[in-house]
Design a protein around this motif. Structure first.
Motif, PDB file in Angstrom:
ATOM      1  N   ILE A 183      28.626  41.438  38.255  1.00 24.68           N
ATOM      2  CA  ILE A 183      29.314  42.203  37.226  1.00 24.68           C
ATOM      3  C   ILE A 183      30.064  41.244  36.299  1.00 24.68           C
ATOM      4  O   ILE A 183      30.646  40.255  36.742  1.00 24.68           O
ATOM      5  CB  ILE A 183      30.305  43.196  37.865  1.00 24.68           C
ATOM      6  CG1 ILE A 183      29.571  44.136  38.842  1.00 24.68           C
ATOM      7  CG2 ILE A 183      31.017  44.009  36.781  1.00 24.68           C
ATOM      8  CD1 ILE A 183      28.493  44.978  38.214  1.00 24.68           C
ATOM      9  N   GLY A 184      30.072  41.563  35.002  1.00 22.18           N
ATOM     10  CA  GLY A 184      30.797  40.723  34.052  1.00 22.18           C
ATOM     11  C   GLY A 184      30.225  39.317  34.012  1.00 22.18           C
ATOM     12  O   GLY A 184      29.035  39.113  33.861  1.00 22.18           O
ATOM     13  N   TYR A 185      31.123  38.345  34.167  1.00 29.22           N
ATOM     14  CA  TYR A 185      30.695  36.942  34.113  1.00 29.22           C
ATOM     15  C   TYR A 185      30.593  36.324  35.508  1.00 29.22           C
ATOM     16  O   TYR A 185      30.607  35.108  35.657  1.00 29.22           O
ATOM     17  CB  TYR A 185      31.654  36.136  33.233  1.00 29.22           C
ATOM     18  CG  TYR A 185      31.515  36.493  31.767  1.00 29.22           C
ATOM     19  CD1 TYR A 185      30.493  35.944  31.006  1.00 29.22           C
ATOM     20  CD2 TYR A 185      32.383  37.391  31.172  1.00 29.22           C
ATOM     21  CE1 TYR A 185      30.338  36.282  29.673  1.00 29.22           C
ATOM     22  CE2 TYR A 185      32.235  37.736  29.834  1.00 29.22           C
ATOM     23  CZ  TYR A 185      31.214  37.178  29.095  1.00 29.22           C
ATOM     24  OH  TYR A 185      31.069  37.523  27.775  1.00 29.22           O
ATOM     25  N   GLN A 186      30.512  37.175  36.528  1.00 33.58           N
ATOM     26  CA  GLN A 186      30.311  36.659  37.877  1.00 33.58           C
ATOM     27  C   GLN A 186      28.991  35.894  37.957  1.00 33.58           C
ATOM     28  O   GLN A 186      28.027  36.211  37.272  1.00 33.58           O
ATOM     29  CB  GLN A 186      30.274  37.810  38.895  1.00 33.58           C
ATOM     30  CG  GLN A 186      31.585  38.553  39.076  1.00 33.58           C
ATOM     31  CD  GLN A 186      31.451  39.699  40.072  1.00 33.58           C
ATOM     32  OE1 GLN A 186      30.374  39.948  40.611  1.00 33.58           O
ATOM     33  NE2 GLN A 186      32.541  40.398  40.304  1.00 33.58           N
ATOM     34  N   ARG A 187      28.973  34.894  38.806  1.00 33.03           N
ATOM     35  CA  ARG A 187      27.734  34.165  39.091  1.00 33.03           C
ATOM     36  C   ARG A 187      27.529  34.179  40.608  1.00 33.03           C
ATOM     37  O   ARG A 187      27.774  33.198  41.295  1.00 33.03           O
ATOM     38  CB  ARG A 187      27.797  32.748  38.530  1.00 33.03           C
ATOM     39  CG  ARG A 187      27.844  32.713  37.009  1.00 33.03           C
ATOM     40  CD  ARG A 187      27.753  31.298  36.474  1.00 33.03           C
ATOM     41  NE  ARG A 187      27.742  31.260  35.015  1.00 33.03           N
ATOM     42  CZ  ARG A 187      26.669  31.404  34.255  1.00 33.03           C
ATOM     43  NH1 ARG A 187      25.499  31.605  34.834  1.00 33.03           N
ATOM     44  NH2 ARG A 187      26.744  31.349  32.946  1.00 33.03           N
TER      45      ARG A 187
END
Length: 208
Positions: free
Chosen positions: A161-165
């Motif tokens: 989600i979002g800028y999670q890696r």
């Protein structure tokens, strides 16, 4: 002994690429998407092309670039695809850009070459890396899809989600009749998180 056999190729061949999918559907093989060297607006990006490969006699094969209609998926790479019948291919996820990931579902019908989405999973615009409202896996790429007995299993991959890696080792299942998602909780020792792996269905209904 094992031997490689070069095929005699005719038709319109795909451009060199990576991150595409290629899966058997009925008596043909369908290549979708991927990243090639063709520039769009001055930049190299993924595409949403569909190529069809047919194997012929005497080590011949024929490619064609297939025009499709309907709700056509946005360009993508590092997605996953699998056949869900003799005339249907399902695609899930992938990268739209280096920081935009899909968690959408599309189905290509090969009798009329029309794309569609399940009624409960309409998407459309560019991905925003948001959580699914219907229980689909988090946005991801480099995962696998495996079809068995009316269900599609999604395992692993990279995204979030979002800028999670995040690197995943979760397992989700999609029922191709109801198109409802469920996250599974298998017993035993789960594999370590991973992406860019492969998966195969064994004859005893096990996924390797």
């Amino acid at each position: 002994p094992l031997a490689w056999i070069p095929l005699k190729v005719s038709g319109v061949k795909p451009t060199p690429r990576s991150g595409h999918s290629l899966c058997p559907v009925g008596k043909m093989y369908i290549l979708f998407g991927g990243l090639d060297n063709e520039k769009k607006d001055g930049k190299i990006g993924p595409n949403n092309q569909v190529y069809v490969l047919r194997l012929l006699s005497n080590n011949n094969c024929e490619w064609r670039l297939q025009k499709c209609e309907g709700s056509i998926p946005l360009p993508r790479t590092n997605h996953a695809a699998c056949a869900i019948s003799n005339d249907e291919m399902l695609v899930f996820g992938g990268y739209f850009s280096t920081h935009q990931r899909f968690n959408d579902t599309y189905i290509l019908k090969t009798t009329n070459w029309e794309w569609s989405q399940p009624p409960n999973q309409k998407s459309g615009g560019e991905p925003k890396n948001t959580e699914s409202k219907i229980g689909a896996p988090e946005p991801r790429a480099n995962h696998t899809l495996t079809y068995n007995a009316g269900k599609v299993y999604v395992f692993g991959g990279h995204g979030g989600i979002g800028y999670q890696r995040t690197t995943f080792n979760d397992l989700h299942v999609l029922d191709v009749k109801s198109y409802e998602w469920n996250k599974l909780a298998p017993t035993g020792d789960a594999p370590d998180p991973r992406g860019s792996h492969t998966a195969s269905l064994l004859p005893n209904d096990q996924i390797l």
